[in-house]
Design an enzyme around this catalytic site. Structure first.
Site, PDB file in Angstrom:
ATOM      1  N   HIS A  68       0.846  -1.198   0.000  1.00  0.00           N
ATOM      2  CA  HIS A  68       0.000   0.000   0.000  1.00  0.00           C
ATOM      3  C   HIS A  68       0.885   1.254   0.000  1.00  0.00           C
ATOM      4  O   HIS A  68       0.743   2.132  -0.850  1.00  0.00           O
ATOM      5  CB  HIS A  68      -0.898  -0.037   1.245  1.00  0.00           C
ATOM      6  CG  HIS A  68      -1.673   1.226   1.498  1.00  0.00           C
ATOM      7  ND1 HIS A  68      -3.047   1.263   1.447  1.00  0.00           N
ATOM      8  CD2 HIS A  68      -1.279   2.487   1.803  1.00  0.00           C
ATOM      9  CE1 HIS A  68      -3.462   2.488   1.709  1.00  0.00           C
ATOM     10  NE2 HIS A  68      -2.402   3.260   1.945  1.00  0.00           N
ATOM     11  N   GLU A  69       1.829   1.277   0.937  1.00  0.00           N
ATOM     12  CA  GLU A  69       2.678   2.463   1.094  1.00  0.00           C
ATOM     13  C   GLU A  69       3.615   2.617  -0.101  1.00  0.00           C
ATOM     14  O   GLU A  69       3.864   3.718  -0.580  1.00  0.00           O
ATOM     15  CB  GLU A  69       3.471   2.311   2.390  1.00  0.00           C
ATOM     16  CG  GLU A  69       3.803   3.609   3.089  1.00  0.00           C
ATOM     17  CD  GLU A  69       2.610   4.514   3.278  1.00  0.00           C
ATOM     18  OE1 GLU A  69       1.555   4.021   3.723  1.00  0.00           O
ATOM     19  OE2 GLU A  69       2.712   5.708   2.969  1.00  0.00           O
ATOM     20  N   HIS A  72       1.966   4.301  -3.115  1.00  0.00           N
ATOM     21  CA  HIS A  72       1.950   5.771  -2.978  1.00  0.00           C
ATOM     22  C   HIS A  72       3.281   6.333  -3.494  1.00  0.00           C
ATOM     23  O   HIS A  72       3.322   7.276  -4.271  1.00  0.00           O
ATOM     24  CB  HIS A  72       1.863   6.191  -1.505  1.00  0.00           C
ATOM     25  CG  HIS A  72       0.506   6.094  -0.882  1.00  0.00           C
ATOM     26  ND1 HIS A  72      -0.603   6.690  -1.419  1.00  0.00           N
ATOM     27  CD2 HIS A  72       0.095   5.511   0.274  1.00  0.00           C
ATOM     28  CE1 HIS A  72      -1.656   6.460  -0.627  1.00  0.00           C
ATOM     29  NE2 HIS A  72      -1.257   5.744   0.411  1.00  0.00           N
TER      30      HIS A  72
END
Ligand SMILES: [Zn+2]
Length: 373
Positions: A68-69, A72
């Site tokens: 997820h990170e 980004h």
């Protein structure tokens, strides 16, 4: 809070780190799965099976948060924003980007990349759960829980309170409409604070209902969100004040140079007490040797001031963090914070041409802040 961390590798030039607080989450998730979720759902599992499933699930959960990170950051890098590092900590992950997105559309893309990744992962894990059917109870149990947690992660992060991803989405839309980043940030971060307070109230409610661990956890997340919302707004306001301004605008030009052989006593009596100056480039002939500041002098016991010289206590040139004349003030501020120094020399080639003290920077910020510039 996020300073400590164990480096665990590098992906796409971004260093990945685990903050110590992350191990609390790992332990809690493993413990909850092993002692509660798996034994309740599959009563015939042995403790070893539950434990192995708990650890495997925790590790995959960790990889899910990381993915997820990382997404980004990958999108940010693709849009020209360099990302230093990703740190996983007790409440999730944080990407250390070198700057804010330049346009609302960039921010929207960066913000959505994370929750979309979690949604896709949720879909993948649930597909595994459905496809495997009852072929392997062990794998389906893990896949089901991971699907659930990833979809939860996507949903939680889309709550529209800055600095959560949903808050960033909201900010980018407000920013697009108003063309005013600071105002958009203020609105989004106020909603973020509101969400934080709601979590705290919800947490206290749960504690009174006897669910003290869940309640405490929710309240802590709320407290963290509230703090992060306030901090992020301040950060943006500060960056906006500093943006476009460089070192030469605020530096003090008349820095008296001192000789390396001057004693501390002479320095204090002749320059510091009488003229109120705080820092001095140390120069021998044409050559800059280093810098001596009040902080250096404070480390020397008073009774040896007449014996010790500037050369003995100065910070030598090679360990001195300096900036160029055209360095952005936001970078100067970052250097001061990172190096924990109160002044930074400004150099032109190998000459020290000026000095920026923390006070220079703070008064620049407070005057502009008060005038609303
Ligand atoms: Zn995110």
């Amino acid at each position: 809070m996020l300073k400590g961390g164990i480096p665990i590798g590098k992906v796409f030039g971004i260093s990945l780190r685990l903050n110590y607080s992350w191990f609390i989450v790992f332990a809690l998730v493993t413990w909850a799965l092993t002692t509660n979720y798996f034994p309740v759902t599959f009563p015939d599992w042995s403790l070893t099976t539950s434990l192995v499933a708990g650890i495997v699930t925790s590790l995959l959960f960790f990889l899910s948060v990381l993915a997820h990170e990382l997404m980004h950051s990958v999108v940010a890098q693709a849009l020209g924003i360099r990302v230093h590092s990703i740190t996983l900590f007790i409440f999730g992950g944080v990407s250390q980007m070198t700057q804010e997105p330049k346009q609302p559309k960039d921010e929207l893309r960066i913000a959505l990349a994370g929750p979309l990744t979690s949604l896709v992962l949720g879909g993948v894990f649930w597909s595994i759960w459905l496809w495997l059917g009852h072929a392997s109870e062990f794998l389906t149990a893990i896949a089901y829980w991971l699907g659930l947690i990833n979809i939860f992660l996507a949903g939680f992060n889309l709550i529209p309170g800055f600095p959560l991803d949903g808050g960033r989405v909201l900010r980018s839309i407000l920013w697009l409409q108003s063309h005013n980043l600071r105002r958009a940030t203020r609105i989004a971060s106020n909603i973020g604070r509101g969400v934080g307070y709601l979590f705290i109230v919800g947490g206290i409610f749960l504690i009174f209902r006897g669910l003290w661990l869940n309640g405490l956890w929710l309240a802590l997340i709320g407290w963290f969100l509230e703090n992060a919302a306030v901090g992020s707004y301040r950060q943006v306001a500060l960056q906006e004040i500093l943006q476009g301004h460089v070192a030469r605008e605020i530096m003090t030009r008349d820095c008296p140079v001192v000789s390396p052989d001057l004693t501390i006593e002479q320095l204090v009596n002749q320059l510091i007490l009488t003229h109120g100056l705080r820092c001095f480039p140390v120069v021998a002939g044409e050559r800059v040797l280093g810098m001596v500041t009040l902080n250096n002098i404070k480390t020397v016991p008073r009774d040896v001031w007449s014996i010790q010289t500037v050369k003995d206590v100065m910070t030598p040139l090679n360990s001195l963090k300096s900036v160029s004349l055209n360095e952005e003030l936001s970078t100067v501020l970052r250097i001061m914070a990172e190096e924990d120094v109160n002044q930074v020399p400004v150099v032109d080639g190998s000459n020290i041409v000026g000095m920026i003290a923390r006070d220079n920077l703070l008064s620049f910020i407070s005057v502009r802040g008060e005038l609303g510039m």
